[in-house]
Design a protein around this motif. Structure first.
Motif, PDB file in Angstrom:
ATOM      1  N   ILE A 182     -11.051  10.675 -25.973  1.00  0.00           N
ATOM      2  CA  ILE A 182     -12.462  11.406 -25.162  1.00  0.00           C
ATOM      3  C   ILE A 182     -12.919  10.559 -24.822  1.00  0.00           C
ATOM      4  O   ILE A 182     -13.490   9.231 -25.525  1.00  0.00           O
ATOM      5  N   GLY A 183     -13.380  10.869 -23.707  1.00  0.00           N
ATOM      6  CA  GLY A 183     -14.661   9.424 -23.419  1.00  0.00           C
ATOM      7  C   GLY A 183     -15.666  10.895 -22.526  1.00  0.00           C
ATOM      8  O   GLY A 183     -16.241  11.810 -22.641  1.00  0.00           O
ATOM      9  N   LYS A 184     -16.858   9.625 -21.994  1.00  0.00           N
ATOM     10  CA  LYS A 184     -17.365  10.098 -20.966  1.00  0.00           C
ATOM     11  C   LYS A 184     -17.130  11.259 -19.496  1.00  0.00           C
ATOM     12  O   LYS A 184     -15.860  11.074 -18.855  1.00  0.00           O
ATOM     13  N   GLY A 185     -17.726  12.812 -19.607  1.00  0.00           N
ATOM     14  CA  GLY A 185     -17.487  13.609 -19.283  1.00  0.00           C
ATOM     15  C   GLY A 185     -16.151  14.631 -19.725  1.00  0.00           C
ATOM     16  O   GLY A 185     -16.244  15.359 -19.305  1.00  0.00           O
ATOM     17  N   GLN A 227     -21.178  25.712 -23.258  1.00  0.00           N
ATOM     18  CA  GLN A 227     -21.133  24.618 -22.572  1.00  0.00           C
ATOM     19  C   GLN A 227     -20.471  25.090 -21.458  1.00  0.00           C
ATOM     20  O   GLN A 227     -20.776  24.226 -20.142  1.00  0.00           O
ATOM     21  N   ILE A 228     -19.363  25.341 -21.017  1.00  0.00           N
ATOM     22  CA  ILE A 228     -18.283  25.332 -20.696  1.00  0.00           C
ATOM     23  C   ILE A 228     -19.404  26.549 -19.297  1.00  0.00           C
ATOM     24  O   ILE A 228     -19.165  25.710 -18.148  1.00  0.00           O
ATOM     25  N   THR A 229     -20.467  27.369 -19.459  1.00  0.00           N
ATOM     26  CA  THR A 229     -20.824  27.951 -18.858  1.00  0.00           C
ATOM     27  C   THR A 229     -21.842  26.299 -17.889  1.00  0.00           C
ATOM     28  O   THR A 229     -22.063  26.904 -17.035  1.00  0.00           O
ATOM     29  N   GLY A 230     -22.337  26.181 -18.548  1.00  0.00           N
ATOM     30  CA  GLY A 230     -23.330  25.246 -17.942  1.00  0.00           C
ATOM     31  C   GLY A 230     -22.707  23.860 -17.530  1.00  0.00           C
ATOM     32  O   GLY A 230     -23.337  23.380 -16.387  1.00  0.00           O
ATOM     33  N   GLY A 231     -21.737  23.469 -17.620  1.00  0.00           N
ATOM     34  CA  GLY A 231     -21.300  21.955 -17.304  1.00  0.00           C
ATOM     35  C   GLY A 231     -21.563  20.853 -17.816  1.00  0.00           C
ATOM     36  O   GLY A 231     -22.113  20.938 -19.016  1.00  0.00           O
ATOM     37  N   GLN A 232     -21.609  20.196 -17.265  1.00  0.00           N
ATOM     38  CA  GLN A 232     -22.111  18.683 -17.465  1.00  0.00           C
ATOM     39  C   GLN A 232     -23.015  18.580 -17.364  1.00  0.00           C
ATOM     40  O   GLN A 232     -24.001  19.113 -16.360  1.00  0.00           O
ATOM     41  N   PRO A 233     -24.360  17.619 -17.935  1.00  0.00           N
ATOM     42  CA  PRO A 233     -25.195  17.351 -18.037  1.00  0.00           C
ATOM     43  C   PRO A 233     -25.731  17.234 -16.634  1.00  0.00           C
ATOM     44  O   PRO A 233     -25.228  16.194 -16.306  1.00  0.00           O
ATOM     45  N   ARG A 234     -27.146  17.696 -15.906  1.00  0.00           N
ATOM     46  CA  ARG A 234     -27.079  17.214 -14.472  1.00  0.00           C
ATOM     47  C   ARG A 234     -26.142  17.667 -13.664  1.00  0.00           C
ATOM     48  O   ARG A 234     -26.431  18.096 -12.708  1.00  0.00           O
ATOM     49  N   ARG A 237     -21.059  19.393 -13.504  1.00  0.00           N
ATOM     50  CA  ARG A 237     -19.338  20.187 -13.134  1.00  0.00           C
ATOM     51  C   ARG A 237     -18.516  20.697 -14.223  1.00  0.00           C
ATOM     52  O   ARG A 237     -19.404  19.655 -15.520  1.00  0.00           O
ATOM     53  N   PRO A 238     -17.769  20.700 -14.175  1.00  0.00           N
ATOM     54  CA  PRO A 238     -16.615  21.120 -15.441  1.00  0.00           C
ATOM     55  C   PRO A 238     -16.078  20.143 -16.028  1.00  0.00           C
ATOM     56  O   PRO A 238     -16.451  18.652 -16.223  1.00  0.00           O
ATOM     57  N   TRP A 239     -16.617  20.722 -17.787  1.00  0.00           N
ATOM     58  CA  TRP A 239     -15.513  19.478 -18.646  1.00  0.00           C
ATOM     59  C   TRP A 239     -14.616  18.543 -17.980  1.00  0.00           C
ATOM     60  O   TRP A 239     -13.588  19.762 -18.168  1.00  0.00           O
ATOM     61  N   LYS A 240     -14.430  17.172 -18.565  1.00  0.00           N
ATOM     62  CA  LYS A 240     -13.367  16.734 -17.989  1.00  0.00           C
ATOM     63  C   LYS A 240     -12.203  17.037 -19.432  1.00  0.00           C
ATOM     64  O   LYS A 240     -10.464  17.784 -18.987  1.00  0.00           O
ATOM     65  N   LYS A 241     -12.706  17.193 -20.572  1.00  0.00           N
ATOM     66  CA  LYS A 241     -11.587  17.347 -21.707  1.00  0.00           C
ATOM     67  C   LYS A 241     -12.173  18.372 -22.923  1.00  0.00           C
ATOM     68  O   LYS A 241     -14.036  17.813 -23.011  1.00  0.00           O
ATOM     69  N   ILE A 242     -12.365  19.461 -23.739  1.00  0.00           N
ATOM     70  CA  ILE A 242     -13.222  19.320 -24.869  1.00  0.00           C
ATOM     71  C   ILE A 242     -12.380  19.872 -25.709  1.00  0.00           C
ATOM     72  O   ILE A 242     -11.085  20.482 -25.811  1.00  0.00           O
ATOM     73  N   MET A 243     -12.667  18.920 -26.901  1.00  0.00           N
ATOM     74  CA  MET A 243     -12.464  19.023 -28.502  1.00  0.00           C
ATOM     75  C   MET A 243     -13.005  19.487 -29.332  1.00  0.00           C
ATOM     76  O   MET A 243     -13.833  19.310 -28.897  1.00  0.00           O
ATOM     77  N   VAL A 244     -12.388  20.330 -30.325  1.00  0.00           N
ATOM     78  CA  VAL A 244     -13.035  21.075 -31.247  1.00  0.00           C
ATOM     79  C   VAL A 244     -12.404  20.377 -32.320  1.00  0.00           C
ATOM     80  O   VAL A 244     -11.429  20.184 -32.887  1.00  0.00           O
ATOM     81  N   ILE A 245     -13.901  19.759 -33.366  1.00  0.00           N
ATOM     82  CA  ILE A 245     -13.134  18.805 -34.933  1.00  0.00           C
ATOM     83  C   ILE A 245     -13.222  19.258 -35.865  1.00  0.00           C
ATOM     84  O   ILE A 245     -14.358  19.673 -36.285  1.00  0.00           O
ATOM     85  N   VAL A 246     -12.648  19.655 -36.897  1.00  0.00           N
ATOM     86  CA  VAL A 246     -12.912  20.520 -37.776  1.00  0.00           C
ATOM     87  C   VAL A 246     -11.940  19.308 -39.536  1.00  0.00           C
ATOM     88  O   VAL A 246     -11.000  18.710 -38.587  1.00  0.00           O
ATOM     89  N   GLU A 247     -12.203  20.292 -40.525  1.00  0.00           N
ATOM     90  CA  GLU A 247     -11.648  19.232 -41.508  1.00  0.00           C
ATOM     91  C   GLU A 247     -10.578  20.556 -42.452  1.00  0.00           C
ATOM     92  O   GLU A 247     -11.487  21.972 -42.512  1.00  0.00           O
TER      93      GLU A 247
END
Length: 505
Positions: A182-185, A227-234, A237-247
């Motif tokens: 995952i990267g910018k966006g 976050q899905i409602t607001g989208g990317q900062p400024r 736009r919709p997020w390119k990818k969303i990743m949830v990280i847990v242990e």
């Protein structure tokens, strides 16, 4: 969530306040005397300013003998610890040639594979003779052996994924893989208590990072919805990818991840899930396959499965398991695969042999016995600590059980007294004498400043007598330093005497 008793929180805050006040006062006086005594003050700028390392100089250094103790044996159920001394108030610690025989309650040796094993060790030695200690090359050059290929196939099958790739270091597995995925966006939503390797990997990715309350699926859903409602900062736009990280198991809390609920939330909002099983793979589940097996989760519902070989398997390195397309992409794009030296062949063979034992492919039932023993040992030790009145974190079946100490003075006192105790006890005609207990202390910055603790790690290599010995010493020390915050009813609690865990006086 840790709930500190009010009086304990108050005294802990007061202790740290007093320590920092004296530390700053001493620094002010040191600057004053240095100004008049030094004749060369302005040639170089200081690398570290006083306020940046005041915690290390004035707090940590005073108790650093409790950390990083060198050992003189394999990290089995019992270890030999070198004795050390200091002539300059702990600025430097000098190692002696004298050792103390200690019960090891600090290593991640969950299944007991860290020491010599009748099945693993001969095979690791043979692989050393055949392939040498190191390939001296990266995986994409001359660093891939048939052992690496076999291990990737076995670990993929073990965790229930189509494919896997292995790396030479567990920490690097997280910190180098996440920026590739995952990267910018993109948006990373990370549990607030995730390991530092995940934190650094997320920061290096360039993605936007949001944190949800530890192990709280409801708060995760709130963050996802917002976050899905607001989208990317400024740009919004919709997020390119969303990743949830847990242990799977949180290493500082000993808690199991609420994986089924978190997966349900991720499915609802079409987010990828990245599961770190460093402490859960091999240690929990009926056949050692980790938190998915224990909680009844289908591995296909987890997009990226990460784990390490440094705990349950008695080796080094880590892995990523997922779809064939994902693993193929990582092999082309991950710096740890392209540029880092490959995993040592004997270490690879150690993992392969350990997996065979766990699955019963060695022709014995030792694997099942180890899994039963680690579960029974963990649950027994946790329940006995709680009966004594210790504030113990974590869930049943977890081999990690932090004992909360809070106060900065109690941490070194607990560690030093456990190492100093000499207890003679007879159990089943076995007599322990002049034997000490080695525990791992965890303090800031690994935990919040007010949440210092002793972290107990239980192993399948521990016998019932070992655990009783450990309980005896810990109970006695806990009573001595006043760390038994949650005392049970008087008729049921232990008093820390030599016969406490045995139930007689």
């Amino acid at each position: 969530m840790v709930r500190i008793p009010y009086l304990t929180a108050l005294t802990t805050l007061f202790s740290y306040g007093l320590l920092f006040a004296f530390a700053h006062t001493r620094d002010i006086f040191n600057k004053f005397f240095l100004f008049f005594s030094s004749t060369n003050l302005h040639v170089y700028a200081p690398i570290c300013f006083d306020h940046e390392d005041i915690y290390i100089r004035r707090l940590y250094r005073r108790i650093q003998d409790c950390f990083g103790r060198p050992i003189a044996s394999a990290p089995d159920a019992w270890i030999d610890v070198f004795e050390r001394y200091s002539n300059d108030n702990n600025k430097t610690l000098l190692r002696t040639t004298k050792t103390s025989r200690c019960l090891n309650l600090g290593s991640y040796n969950y299944l007991g594979f860290a020491a010599a094993d009748e099945y693993c060790t001969p095979r690791a030695i043979e692989s050393l003779k055949e392939f040498s200690p190191s390939t001296c090359s990266t995986r994409v050059d001359g660093g891939t052996t048939k052992l690496h290929v076999e291990l990737e196939e076995r670990i993929a099958k073990f965790v229930g994924k189509p494919s896997a790739v292995v790396f030479g270091m567990g920490y690097v597995t997280n910190s180098s893989i996440i920026p590739v995925l995952i990267g910018k966006g993109g948006l990373i939503i990370s549990d607030s208590l995730n390991h530092n390797s995940i934190v650094n990997g997320a920061r290096g990715s360039g993605a936007t990072i949001q944190v949800f309350q530890h192990n709280s699926p409801s708060h995760l859903e709130e963050v996802l919805r917002e976050q899905i409602t607001g989208g990317q900062p400024r740009t919004h736009r919709p997020w390119k990818k969303i990743m949830v990280i847990v242990e799977g198991i949180y290493s500082m809390e000993g808690e199991l991840c609420k994986l089924p609920e978190i997966i349900a939330v991720c499915k609802k909002y079409k987010a990828y899930i990245y599961l770190d099983e460093a402490h859960s793979i091999g240690a929990i589940g009926k056949t050692g396959k980790g938190v998915c097996e224990l909680l009844g989760v289908d591995p296909t519902d987890v997009d990226i499965m990460m784990g390490t070989f440094t705990k349950s398997f008695g080796s080094c390195g880590g892995y990523i398991a997922g779809s064939k397309e994902l693993i193929q992409y990582l092999k082309y794009a991950c710096p740890a695969h392209l540029y880092a030296t490959s995993m040592s062949p004997p270490a690879v063979q150690q993992v392969i042999s350990a997996i065979k034992i766990i699955l019963g492919e060695d022709g014995s039932n030792r694997g099942a016995q180890k899994l039963n023993r680690i579960r029974e040992n963990s649950n027994f030790f946790r329940s006995e600590l709680q009966k004594m009145g210790f504030d113990v974190l974590g869930d049943n079946d977890s081999p990690i059980m932090p004992i909360m100490l809070y106060n900065p003075a109690k941490m070194p006192a607990f560690s030093r007294e456990c190492l100093r105790q000499n207890v003679s006890m007879s159990v089943s005609q076995l007599v322990y004498s002049q034997i000490h207990v080695a525990v791992a202390m965890v303090a800031f910055p690994a935990t919040p400043l007010l949440l210092g603790r002793a972290r107990i790690c239980i192993s399948a290599a521990h016998t019932k007598e070992d655990l009783l010995k450990g309980l005896e010493v810990i109970g006695r020390v806990g009573k001595l330093i006043g760390a038994r915050y949650l005392l049970a009813e008087p008729s049921k609690q232990h008093d820390g005497g030599a016969s406490d865990p045995l139930g007689h006086h």
